[in-house]
Scaffold this active site. Structure first.
Site, PDB file in Angstrom:
ATOM      1  N   HIS A 296      26.705  50.940  28.304  1.00 51.14           N
ATOM      2  CA  HIS A 296      25.331  50.447  28.259  1.00 51.14           C
ATOM      3  C   HIS A 296      25.225  49.054  27.634  1.00 51.14           C
ATOM      4  O   HIS A 296      24.282  48.750  26.897  1.00 51.14           O
ATOM      5  CB  HIS A 296      24.397  51.448  27.570  1.00 51.14           C
ATOM      6  CG  HIS A 296      24.127  52.638  28.436  1.00 51.14           C
ATOM      7  ND1 HIS A 296      24.986  53.700  28.489  1.00 51.14           N
ATOM      8  CD2 HIS A 296      23.125  52.898  29.295  1.00 51.14           C
ATOM      9  CE1 HIS A 296      24.513  54.594  29.348  1.00 51.14           C
ATOM     10  NE2 HIS A 296      23.377  54.123  29.857  1.00 51.14           N
TER      11      HIS A 296
ATOM     12  N   HIS B 174      27.339  43.713  34.384  1.00 47.96           N
ATOM     13  CA  HIS B 174      28.067  42.455  34.237  1.00 47.96           C
ATOM     14  C   HIS B 174      27.396  41.387  35.079  1.00 47.96           C
ATOM     15  O   HIS B 174      26.590  41.661  35.954  1.00 47.96           O
ATOM     16  CB  HIS B 174      29.563  42.604  34.560  1.00 47.96           C
ATOM     17  CG  HIS B 174      29.884  43.038  35.957  1.00 47.96           C
ATOM     18  ND1 HIS B 174      31.158  43.022  36.450  1.00 47.96           N
ATOM     19  CD2 HIS B 174      29.129  43.504  36.975  1.00 47.96           C
ATOM     20  CE1 HIS B 174      31.180  43.456  37.700  1.00 47.96           C
ATOM     21  NE2 HIS B 174      29.957  43.760  38.028  1.00 47.96           N
TER      22      HIS B 174
ATOM     23  N   HIS C  44      24.102  43.034  37.448  1.00 51.61           N
ATOM     24  CA  HIS C  44      24.000  44.375  38.006  1.00 51.61           C
ATOM     25  C   HIS C  44      24.926  45.299  37.224  1.00 51.61           C
ATOM     26  O   HIS C  44      25.782  44.843  36.471  1.00 51.61           O
ATOM     27  CB  HIS C  44      24.355  44.380  39.497  1.00 51.61           C
ATOM     28  CG  HIS C  44      25.767  43.962  39.770  1.00 51.61           C
ATOM     29  ND1 HIS C  44      26.175  42.639  39.699  1.00 51.61           N
ATOM     30  CD2 HIS C  44      26.856  44.683  40.082  1.00 51.61           C
ATOM     31  CE1 HIS C  44      27.462  42.572  39.977  1.00 51.61           C
ATOM     32  NE2 HIS C  44      27.915  43.804  40.203  1.00 51.61           N
TER      33      HIS C  44
ATOM     34  N   HIS D 148      27.222  49.211  36.946  1.00 51.11           N
ATOM     35  CA  HIS D 148      28.022  50.204  37.654  1.00 51.11           C
ATOM     36  C   HIS D 148      28.199  51.440  36.782  1.00 51.11           C
ATOM     37  O   HIS D 148      28.179  51.359  35.556  1.00 51.11           O
ATOM     38  CB  HIS D 148      29.421  49.657  37.965  1.00 51.11           C
ATOM     39  CG  HIS D 148      29.424  48.476  38.871  1.00 51.11           C
ATOM     40  ND1 HIS D 148      29.230  48.570  40.229  1.00 51.11           N
ATOM     41  CD2 HIS D 148      29.603  47.161  38.609  1.00 51.11           C
ATOM     42  CE1 HIS D 148      29.293  47.362  40.768  1.00 51.11           C
ATOM     43  NE2 HIS D 148      29.513  46.484  39.799  1.00 51.11           N
TER      44      HIS D 148
ATOM     45  N   CYS E  66      26.520  39.986  44.476  1.00 53.58           N
ATOM     46  CA  CYS E  66      26.839  40.457  43.119  1.00 53.58           C
ATOM     47  C   CYS E  66      26.828  39.331  42.088  1.00 53.58           C
ATOM     48  O   CYS E  66      27.217  39.534  40.942  1.00 53.58           O
ATOM     49  CB  CYS E  66      28.186  41.186  43.109  1.00 53.58           C
ATOM     50  SG  CYS E  66      28.105  42.792  43.935  1.00 53.58           S
TER      51      CYS E  66
ATOM     52  N   GLU F 116      34.781  51.016  40.237  1.00 53.43           N
ATOM     53  CA  GLU F 116      33.530  50.296  40.007  1.00 53.43           C
ATOM     54  C   GLU F 116      32.409  50.987  40.781  1.00 53.43           C
ATOM     55  O   GLU F 116      31.265  51.012  40.349  1.00 53.43           O
ATOM     56  CB  GLU F 116      33.695  48.844  40.462  1.00 53.43           C
ATOM     57  CG  GLU F 116      32.613  47.946  39.960  1.00 53.43           C
ATOM     58  CD  GLU F 116      32.925  46.487  40.183  1.00 53.43           C
ATOM     59  OE1 GLU F 116      33.439  45.836  39.259  1.00 53.43           O
ATOM     60  OE2 GLU F 116      32.652  45.992  41.296  1.00 53.43           O
TER      61      GLU F 116
END
Length: 148
Positions: free
Chosen positions: A73, A14, A27, A29, A23, A134
């Site tokens: 993905h 996201h 990046h 998770h 952030c 997360e």
């Protein structure tokens, strides 16, 4: 009343528009989602789901179709922000982009998951609780009683 929980994992990236920390960069998770539903077990010898609130496989099907197959993905981007252009560029380069009408934080993802799952549950089953990790030690929770 019985509660049952099914756990899912998926990989999603996201981008947080206008965020003031590290952030702010795109990046990803390894998310871990706990879906808890509640209801009374079926009490009918003729029903193949006798003794169950709902078949775990039915929960799996709902979450897989509504969340996992869509978000896994992929890159979640706030379509209401200037990052929409970034998403369009990524799509042109062959990436899977999901445009949200919200900032794609863990908190807002929980709201979105709750709506999608509730809309698909059988009438006799209620969504009770969601927990979305997360990271290993950072997660958000959605509780039905607090969202009436």
């Amino acid at each position: 009343m019985i509660r049952i929980t099914k756990i899912f994992t998926f990989e999603t990236a996201h981008v947080l528009y206008n965020y003031d920390g590290k952030c702010k960069n795109m990046h990803g998770h390894s998310y871990k989602l706990f879906v808890t539903v509640k209801g009374n077990p079926i009490n009918d010898l003729e029903n193949p789901k006798n003794g169950m609130v709902v078949d775990f496989g039915d929960i799996k099907k709902i979450v897989k179709e509504e969340i996992i197959d869509v978000w896994d993905h992929a890159v979640l981007i706030n379509a209401l922000s200037p990052h929409k252009e970034l998403g369009e560029d990524l799509e042109q380069k062959g990436h899977k982009v999901i445009y949200c009408n919200f900032q794609p934080t863990c908190e807002n993802m929980l709201y979105e998951i709750s709506v999608k799952v509730k809309n698909r549950l059988p009438n006799h089953v209620q969504l009770a609780y969601l927990k979305l990790h997360e990271t290993e030690n950072s997660y958000g929770e959605w509780v039905a009683e607090e969202n009436i």
